[in-house]
Motif scaffolding. Sequence first.
Motif, PDB file in Angstrom:
ATOM      1  N   ARG A  97       0.654   5.431  -5.304  1.00  0.00           N
ATOM      2  CA  ARG A  97       0.406   4.049  -4.891  1.00  0.00           C
ATOM      3  C   ARG A  97       1.259   3.057  -5.664  1.00  0.00           C
ATOM      4  O   ARG A  97       1.731   2.068  -5.110  1.00  0.00           O
ATOM      5  N   LYS A  98       1.425   3.309  -6.940  1.00  0.00           N
ATOM      6  CA  LYS A  98       2.238   2.406  -7.756  1.00  0.00           C
ATOM      7  C   LYS A  98       3.672   2.363  -7.249  1.00  0.00           C
ATOM      8  O   LYS A  98       4.265   1.282  -7.120  1.00  0.00           O
ATOM      9  N   GLY A 104       7.467  -1.776  -2.002  1.00  0.00           N
ATOM     10  CA  GLY A 104       7.141  -2.754  -0.969  1.00  0.00           C
ATOM     11  C   GLY A 104       7.408  -4.177  -1.421  1.00  0.00           C
ATOM     12  O   GLY A 104       7.930  -4.998  -0.648  1.00  0.00           O
ATOM     13  N   MET A 105       7.069  -4.502  -2.660  1.00  0.00           N
ATOM     14  CA  MET A 105       7.326  -5.858  -3.160  1.00  0.00           C
ATOM     15  C   MET A 105       8.819  -6.120  -3.297  1.00  0.00           C
ATOM     16  O   MET A 105       9.292  -7.247  -3.072  1.00  0.00           O
ATOM     17  N   ALA A 106       9.586  -5.094  -3.655  1.00  0.00           N
ATOM     18  CA  ALA A 106      11.046  -5.255  -3.701  1.00  0.00           C
ATOM     19  C   ALA A 106      11.588  -5.542  -2.298  1.00  0.00           C
ATOM     20  O   ALA A 106      12.461  -6.408  -2.119  1.00  0.00           O
ATOM     21  N   GLY A 132       7.473  -7.500   7.474  1.00  0.00           N
ATOM     22  CA  GLY A 132       6.363  -6.778   8.085  1.00  0.00           C
ATOM     23  C   GLY A 132       6.192  -5.387   7.496  1.00  0.00           C
ATOM     24  O   GLY A 132       5.066  -4.952   7.222  1.00  0.00           O
ATOM     25  N   LEU A 133       7.302  -4.680   7.303  1.00  0.00           N
ATOM     26  CA  LEU A 133       7.230  -3.356   6.672  1.00  0.00           C
ATOM     27  C   LEU A 133       6.715  -3.460   5.246  1.00  0.00           C
ATOM     28  O   LEU A 133       5.936  -2.605   4.787  1.00  0.00           O
ATOM     29  N   ALA A 136       3.025  -3.844   5.411  1.00  0.00           N
ATOM     30  CA  ALA A 136       2.387  -2.569   5.759  1.00  0.00           C
ATOM     31  C   ALA A 136       2.329  -1.627   4.568  1.00  0.00           C
ATOM     32  O   ALA A 136       1.397  -0.828   4.444  1.00  0.00           O
ATOM     33  N   ALA A 137       3.316  -1.695   3.683  1.00  0.00           N
ATOM     34  CA  ALA A 137       3.345  -0.825   2.512  1.00  0.00           C
ATOM     35  C   ALA A 137       2.483  -1.363   1.377  1.00  0.00           C
ATOM     36  O   ALA A 137       1.705  -0.632   0.748  1.00  0.00           O
ATOM     37  N   VAL A 138       2.611  -2.658   1.099  1.00  0.00           N
ATOM     38  CA  VAL A 138       1.966  -3.232  -0.083  1.00  0.00           C
ATOM     39  C   VAL A 138       0.466  -3.378   0.107  1.00  0.00           C
ATOM     40  O   VAL A 138      -0.317  -3.110  -0.816  1.00  0.00           O
TER      41      VAL A 138
END
Length: 489
Positions: A97-98, A104-106, A132-133, A136-138
């Motif tokens: 998850r980390k 995702g934040m990048a 959007g991606l 969905a990830a973060v």
Amino acid sequence: MTANDTTPLPQLAAPPKPPVQPAPAKMTGRQRLIMVLLLTSSFTLAVDFSILNVALPRIGADIGFSLEHLQWIATSFALCAAGFTLFFGRVADLFGRKRLFIAGMALLGIGSLLGGLANDPGLLLAARLAQGLATAAVTPAAMSLLTTAFSEGPLRDKALGLNGSLMAAGFTAGAILGGLLTDLLSWRWAFFINIPVALFVLVFAPRLLTESARGSRTKLDVPGAVNVTLALLLLVFGLTTAGEKGWADLLAWGPLAAGLILFVVFFFVEKNTEHALVPVAILRRNNIAWGNVAGVLAFATETSLVFVLTLYLQQVLGYTPLGAGLAFAVLGIGTVVGGMIAPRLIGKLGNKNTIIAGLTVQAAATGALLFINADQVSLVIVLSATFVGGVANLAAIVGFMVTATTGLPDTEQGLATGLTTTSQQIGITMGIPVMSTIIAAALLRHGSSGAPSQVLGAVLPAIGVNAALCLAAALLVALFLRKPAPVAT
């Protein structure tokens, strides 16, 4: 007793000591920092859903988007945010998850930079797809990091309450912030504002967050992932098209039908797959299934009510887009209050009763809006009802989040939060097309010139249906939701 009797006298029993009450659990300093980090990212992603809505005409004029294609700025974001959430939720469980949260934040930072610098429609759409991606990830990664940082109980309830209130407030804040940035600076700052947040997270996340234990399954269910992602993409596309062109349009019901067929196929694929993306057993858990049903309806009713009232405030009362956005600040305050009191309600009433009470009060508050008219005094009814409804809606949403993530081991929290996030995205996407259809049908019956009286006559039936949906959701939860089973070990 004789003089020689040596039987010992009975000892008087000491009064029993009152049981020692355990001290209420408190967050550690590290847990507080983790919560600030995760809630900051969740709030930012929620803002992104609505921050560009009021700026769409200005964006179209600046970079050459035709009026009929402006909706793709919002639709492209929603497609990725909803379509890939469940997939990324399971990726988080299996591969960390980390790692997924940081990646995702990048991606959010990169997409926001591209969007702010875009000078043509293609680059802007690519930026929105990236955002959007990233969402969905973060979102599921952050939610699962939050639920695993706090064990089941009051601390997790409090964390989820704050998360829910900030996310709901973010939708409202996005509309206000978008208007302010567009009027005072430029619509480009609606993208640029994400960059410092992304940098903040990228600096502190590696130090604060601990990588989650990976799930026992080492393989990703690729057929299942492709199947459910396509199904969700078709569902969101169909719902969005229905809101714009009507339910009779082939591009509305065609994708919806194909999406539903793919969901049926997905169920049978998962049933016969060893390393299933969504094990069928988890869908059979009563609290997972009905908790997410409640979540879909809670998000659908409140976000679509904002859409309905936006039309009312602008077309009937004559407010500007920024003025309408500011009117919803009261709703934002209500959602924050709801998130703060929800953990206490859950502690006293339990998850199920909190959801029922929240949806019932929301229905009553929404029903009060049936008394609005073209008089400016009606603004008092709007502000009062949206505040009470916001408090109640957030209480129900937090109850749903707690319910749908309870009774599962930590290795499946990414999947559980992926399901709750998917429910959230579907609810947000589903509500507006339904309300749009009701309003469009009423306008066709009574005339579609856009006169305030005609708009009011179209808005009131939509409000009535919205209140009825709240009551229906409360009834479904009352009848079918049961207490979750103990956590699997």
